[in-house]
Enzyme design. Sequence first.
Site, mmCIF file in Angstrom:
data_model
loop_
_atom_site.group_PDB
_atom_site.id
_atom_site.type_symbol
_atom_site.label_atom_id
_atom_site.label_comp_id
_atom_site.label_asym_id
_atom_site.label_seq_id
_atom_site.Cartn_x
_atom_site.Cartn_y
_atom_site.Cartn_z
ATOM 1 N N ASP A 121 -11.039 71.232 -65.142
ATOM 2 C CA ASP A 121 -12.426 71.689 -65.237
ATOM 3 C C ASP A 121 -12.714 72.123 -66.674
ATOM 4 O OD1 ASP A 121 -14.965 72.533 -64.470
ATOM 5 O OD2 ASP A 121 -14.239 73.577 -62.685
ATOM 6 N N HIS B 156 -19.824 69.617 -72.101
ATOM 7 C CA HIS B 156 -19.612 70.637 -71.053
ATOM 8 C C HIS B 156 -18.383 70.358 -70.187
ATOM 9 C CE1 HIS B 156 -23.464 72.853 -71.562
ATOM 10 N NE2 HIS B 156 -23.805 71.724 -72.160
#
Length: 496
Positions: free
Chosen positions: A394, A193
């Site tokens: 991110d 993730h």
Amino acid sequence: VSFVDVVASSGSMIVISNRLPFVLQRNKDGQLVRKASAGGLVTAVAPVVINGNGFWVGWPGLHLENPDEPMPESDPDDITPTAGLKSNKVIPVQIDPKVFDSYYNGCCNATFWPLFHSMPDRASFKGEHWKNYVTANKEFAECTLKALRQLPKNAADVPLIWVHDYHLMLAANWIRQFSEDENIPCKLGFFLHIPFPPWDIFRLFPWSDEILQGMLACDMVGFHITDYCLNFVDCCQRNLGCRVDRKNLLVEHGGRSVRVRPLPIGIPFERFVELAEKAPKVISTNQKIVLGVDRLDYTKGLVHRLLAFEKLLEKHPEHLEKVSLLQVAVPSRTDVKEYQELKEEMDQLVGRINGRFTTPNWSPIRYIYGCISQDELAAFYRDSAVGLVTPLRDGMNLVAKEFVACQINIPPGVLIVSPFAGAGETMHEALICNPYEIDDASEVIHRALTMPEDERILRMNYLRRREKLNDVNYWTKSFLSAMGSLQTQEDYDDIG
Ligand code: G6P
């Protein structure tokens, strides 16, 4: 084909993640109760586990003195997707608290988190933490084996084991070994993730070979975007000397060919639209709101963001008393030093900027350090003029996606994203802003605040259409498809 039909036909699945889809807490009578989690991942994956009669293996957020204490069922009022997850389908992993602290706060959050976000100077490398990471991963793997043994043996239904995130990069090793030794077949998939860094960063980790070997124990390894896939393939070739196929994203390892796939995660789009439709107004002001919502994390670029907003007020005084930055910072990993230091820095910076510009009727920054409800969040997203998503790095960033889902007002607001977030790769109609260049970032915010209505409508329409189509259910289906676990041609056609 409905989502539920697809998952029902995909067979049994065991999900293994650091956190369970709920946390256990003790009520005032000392009884264990569940506190449901509303995350997008849970929404998408829970139905697959429930319908496939599978299991969820993870840490319950609480150390149980008596490991045999029965797990509670969900609250009767619980309407979240995990409500259907019966306690006998949940395997809470119990790890000695000292080992857990060193694995989670140490190896996961003080080493892998900064390193994988390409911030090696913030990473600490300690043999002790790595040792406990290995121990913890082994424990998670053993719990997964308990689940695998309990599944009915059926040659037509090979169970799918889905391992999540940087906490569990080694677990597949032991699961594969066991399944081969005991002749219980299973398919293993991994999804990361967070970003996967370039080789020159990755190789700083002293035990980097072991990480790759752990991930390559899977049949398929998924990342958000192609760049992370290519970084991984590169590391496999350069660290381990694997034969790789960059075009088809394949890595040969241990006599097997491991598939590597970009699978950009989405959000439960319709749920956010409904929340935005129902949520009462909470921002009562005529001023325009520039909104930031983040966990309080140094990867999110919060300090740079405040400085860019300060610069905006300096260079464009027409925004004074007309625009406010509403920054929500959700407390996170508060046992880790870097997070404690960031909290201090933010408090000081907000104080300095507000002290500099505040007038009797207006403050430039409204800073919430705490959690907010889903309703409040949807109202913030809906009623803000600008969504500011400017991380330094991110994996994907779901705030960008939730913001566009909730932008149901006409004319809509404007999304600004950083090119260093996975979301920046795919949300083409957003304004792109390099958070490191404070001066330019302030100009991008100015441009968003002064953008003509037509352009705002056009951009937001495209953004919303894409996120609606590529929502989190689509992501789960893409994962099942990449694992070869969809059963009908129609399901595959659906993925395209
Ligand atoms: C990131 C990670 C998740 C993690 C979340 C919250 O999104 O990819 O795996 O759960 O941060 O962090 P926490 O340490 O509180 O679980």
